[in-house]
Structures are given as structure tokens and as C-alpha cells.
Design a protein around this motif. Structure first.
Motif, short mmCIF file in Angstrom:
data_model
loop_
_atom_site.label_atom_id
_atom_site.label_comp_id
_atom_site.label_asym_id
_atom_site.label_seq_id
_atom_site.Cartn_x
_atom_site.Cartn_y
_atom_site.Cartn_z
N CYS A 181 39.22 42.15 42.39
CA CYS A 181 39.02 40.42 42.67
C CYS A 181 40.04 40.05 43.57
N GLY A 230 42.80 47.66 39.84
CA GLY A 230 42.39 46.51 39.29
C GLY A 230 42.94 45.85 37.96
N CYS A 231 42.20 44.88 37.59
CA CYS A 231 43.10 44.20 36.57
C CYS A 231 41.96 43.81 35.40
N GLU A 265 40.01 41.14 35.14
CA GLU A 265 39.10 40.39 35.78
C GLU A 265 38.30 41.37 36.55
N CYS A 266 38.66 42.24 37.40
CA CYS A 266 37.78 42.92 37.86
C CYS A 266 37.49 44.38 37.65
N CYS A 273 44.00 40.75 42.92
CA CYS A 273 44.34 42.28 43.21
C CYS A 273 44.10 42.80 44.59
ZN ZN Z 1 41.74 42.34 39.71
#
Ligand code: ZN
Ligand code: ZN
Length: 427
Positions: A228, A167-168, A170-171, A231
């Protein structure tokens, strides 16, 4: 104590060095083929680089760094891994000026103060490759493909590729919250390390090797339900590219790797040969590391592998490697008074690129012949009184024991024709 290497270190002896030459050459050859260039960074850096780069919550930073102060009181650390130094150099020398995508590889010693165990050393060697500058999954696919190409070229078999997305920005926080909730009422059953991870980075609980934790981890929510859109698409495209390249992989949602900086793609190459400690290399995407270390936001992806472990696997799989051919010609004398001439002869032979040896201990002719035999020399040149008077040497073929006398002035031409004949006979 004086004649003992420090705990957790080892010597690479001449009997093993051919494995290292072989592996190093293949790494360079394959990676240059993929357009990667070598970079060499210092063995130590300012400590802050690793604390910021690897992450303050990781085992490496918490327990395993060799940190010391220089005479001015600055804190330095022997590099425990290669990516943070490469990224530091990328920023410091503004390497992106030449090309917006920078492809680098490195080879060298890393240092971690770990508990010594099978196949783990406090000074060990790693190679790695980094592609800095592209957010696209096609470069993830290339990093994986280049890494696998090295193992393939070495001749290793029984390898598999494990793939995950972590993930990143965001998520991942959302997934971490879900994990915290999942582990909340199970904390009592976690190991002490994982209790700390629960507070700092619950993702790391997923790769705990302790059985008590693995039992709980087995049933935890999967990250794939929380990725997200960006991703999820990245992962899907990466899978497409790997399929295109014919690269087989297994998706493992528990694969998180020991470093905090990974984002999106995380992967490991596993060998079936090495028991529990079975990863022979791993890598992933680290989109925020350049930024974290003071550069502009620059997405990147890389791979690293311990070379000792690869060599161990090569030996277990009985991989055939080219070995040093050894001494070809031994120059023997019956008396020290011929040393000057013998020295001249051996020097001329070496200048022609033929490996030659001479006696340095004043041994008898018989002992010199035994030594030549032990060195597996193909020919021995004998310089004795009779030969000396005739300005000749006796040349003995050590394989069929035939011998003849030749003029000293003709030695080089004679040897060259012999080795030429051998070469053509081989092919
Ligand atoms: Zn993400
Ligand atoms: Zn645990």
C-alpha cells in the motif's frame, strides 16, 4: 548419563569465556551509546504470551517450545525468544509513561526444542534491542544502524544487510491472496510443511529452504507490486535514511523471517562465512504486537541475534580479543608450617588487585615452581626456612630468572612498583 549435559545444550568452558565477556561488553557499550537501556525478563512466561505473540502458525509455537505445567496446572513455557517478554513487560509496567519512545535491550538464554544441528542449540543465548512507540522509518534505520555498529565494533567482516517489506494489515492480505492463487496449481510440488503454510500463512513458503519449494518460489509475484502507499513510502524513506548513514543493503523480496508478527520492515544480517545457515541476526517492525498482547496500538521495531553464532564467526575470522591476563604472582612455601604467613601474603596481594595464587595441595617446592610456570605467573615469592628467620621472602622474576630477597613488610610496595614499571614499559 549423570555426567552428560542434556541433548542440544552445551557448557561454556573457561577456555571460551573471554569471547563472551568481549561480546557482552561490546553489546552493552554500543547500545548504551545509542540510548538503549537493558531489561531483564524471566526465563519463562505463561505459554499464551508466546502463542499470541509469536503466532500459532509458526514453527516455534508448533514444534519448538519447552512447555510444562506448574503445580497448579498453569501452562508455562521457557522463553523461545525475547521480544514477546519485553513487550509484556512494557505493557505490564506501563513503561511509556516515562517516555513515549521506549528503547530497550536484553541479553540472555532462550530455549527451543529444535533438532540439534551445527550451531543450533536447545538453550542458546540471544541479545536484542527493541524501540517501542514510533511509527516512523527513522527508528527502523536506527535499529539497523545500532545492530550493525555492534558487528563493526566486534571487528566482523564479510557481512551484508538484506532488506524487505512484508506489508501491513491493509496490503498484506491482498498479497497473500495473490500468493495463494500463484501456488494453487503448484501445491503438489511443495514440501509437506509448505502445504500447511499454504493454508495458514503462504508468506512463510517464501523462506522455505527446501530446493523443491525454492524452485517454485523463484518465479512468484513480488510483494513490492502490492504494497500500500503507506508501506511503500515507509520503505522508500528507510532506504533514504540508510543511504544517508552510508549503510549498504540488498533488497530481497523473499526475506520474510520466521515470526508472524513482523510488519513493513524485515531485515537480516548475513555472514559469508557460515554456509547455508548464514544469518547472524535479524529483525523488523512489529506494529501490532503490543495490541495483540493487550496494550494499546503501539508501533515498534527490533532486532535479535544468536550469540553462539556470532562467536563462531569471530573464531572463523580469527578476531583478536582481550584475554584474561592470568595469575601474576605465585606464593610458594617449602613447608606447610609457613602456610599461615603465605596465606596472609597472598591475601594482601589480592587486596591490592594483583591476581595471586598459592599451593593448596601441599606440593613440593619444585612442583610449585612448575605450577607457577604453567600459570604463567610473572613472579614467585618463595617462603622457606632461611627467609622465615630473616622475615623475608625470595622474589623470583620468572621471565629473566633473576631473584633477590626482600622484607615481608615491603612485598606490596615492591610488587606495585614492579607492575607499574611493566605497565609504563608496555605503553
Ligand atoms: Zn501496507
Ligand atoms: Zn517448503
Amino acid at each position: 548419563m549423570l555426567a552428560k549435559a542434556p541433548k542440544g545444550t552445551s557448557d561454556i568452558l573457561p577456555s571460551r569465556i573471554d569471547y563472551w565477556y568481549y561480546l557482552e561488553n561490546i553489546i552493552k557499550e554500543v547500545l548504551q551509546n545509542y540510548g538503549y537501556q537493558e531489561i531483564r525478563t524471566p526465563a519463562f512466561e505463561y505459554t499464551e504470551l508466546f502463542v499470541r505473540g509469536i503466532g500459532a502458525t509458526t514453527d516455534i509455537v508448533n514444534k519448538e517450545m519447552f512447555t510444562f505445567q506448574d503445580r497448579k496446572g498453569r501452562s508455562l513455557t521457557l522463553r523461545p525468544e525475547g521480544t514477546a517478554p519485553v513487550v509484556r513487560a512494557y505493557i505490564e509496567h506501563n513503561l511509556k509513561r516515562e517516555n513515549p519512545l521506549v528503547k530497550l535491550f536484553y541479553l540472555g538464554s532462550m530455549f527451543r526444542c529444535e533438532k540439534p544441528q551445527a550451531g543450533r542449540y536447545r538453550q542458546f543465548n540471544q541479545f536484542g534491542l527493541e524501540a517501542i512507540g514510533s511509527p516512523l522509518p527513522i527508528i527502523d534505520a536506527e535499529i539497523i544502524s545500532a545492530s550493525l555498529a555492534i558487528y563493526q565494533k566486534i571487528g566482523l567482516t564479510d557481512l551484508s544487510l538484506m532488506l524487505n517489506s512484508v506489508g501491513c494489515r491493509e496490503c498484506r492480505p491482498k498479497y497473500l491472496a495473490v500468493l495463494r492463487e500463484y501456488f494453487l496449481d503448484k501445491r503438489d510440488s511443495l514440501c509437506p510443511d509448505c502445504l500447511l503454510r499454504y493454508e495458514k500463512n503462504p508468506l512463510r513458503i517464501l523462506d522455505c529452504k527446501k530446493e523443491q519449494c525454492q524452485k517454485i518460489v523463484k518465479k512468484c509475484p513480488s510483494i513490492f507490486d502490492y504494497l500500500c502507499e503507506d508501506c511503500a513510502t515507509h520503505f522508500l524513506k528507510l532506504r533514504q535514511y540508510l543511504d544517508t548513514l552510508g549503510i549498504v543493503y540488498q533488497i530481497n523480496p523473499l526475506l520474510v523471517r520466521g515470526l508472524d508478527y513482523y510488519t513493513k520492515t524485515a531485515f537480516e544480517i548475513i555472514s559469508g562465512e557460515l554456509g547455508a545457515q548464514n544469518a547472524v541476526g535479524g529483525g523488523g517492525r512489529y506494529d501490532y504486537l503490543v495490541e495483540e498482547l493487550g496494550g494499546n496500538y503501539t508501533p515498534a521495531v527490533g532486532f535479535a541475534a544468536g550469540m553462539e553464532r556470532i562467536i563462531e564467526t569471530m573464531i572463523k575470522q580469527s578476531i583478536k580479543i582481550p584475554v584474561w591476563e592470568g595469575i601474576k604472582v605465585f606464593v610458594a612455601t617449602t613447608d606447610a608450617s609457613y602456610f599461615v604467613t603465605a596465606l596472609e601474603i597472598v591475601n594482601q596481594i589480592r587486596e591490592k588487585g594483583i591476581a595471586a595464587e598459592i599451593d593448596f595441595l601441599g606440593k613440593s617446592l619444585k612442583a610449585q615452581m612448575r605450577l607457577a610456570n604453567k600459570l604463567k605467573a610473572s613472579y614467585v615469592l618463595i617462603l622457606g626456612q632461611e627467609e622465615w628467620q630473616e622475615k623475608k621472602v625470595t622474589i623470583k622474576d620468572m621471565v629473566n630468572s633473576s631473584q633477590e630477597k626482600i622484607l615481608i613488610t615491603e612485598i606490596l610496595a615492591y610488587l606495585q612498583s614492579l607492575f607499574l614499571k611493566k605497565e609504563s614499559g608496555k605503553s
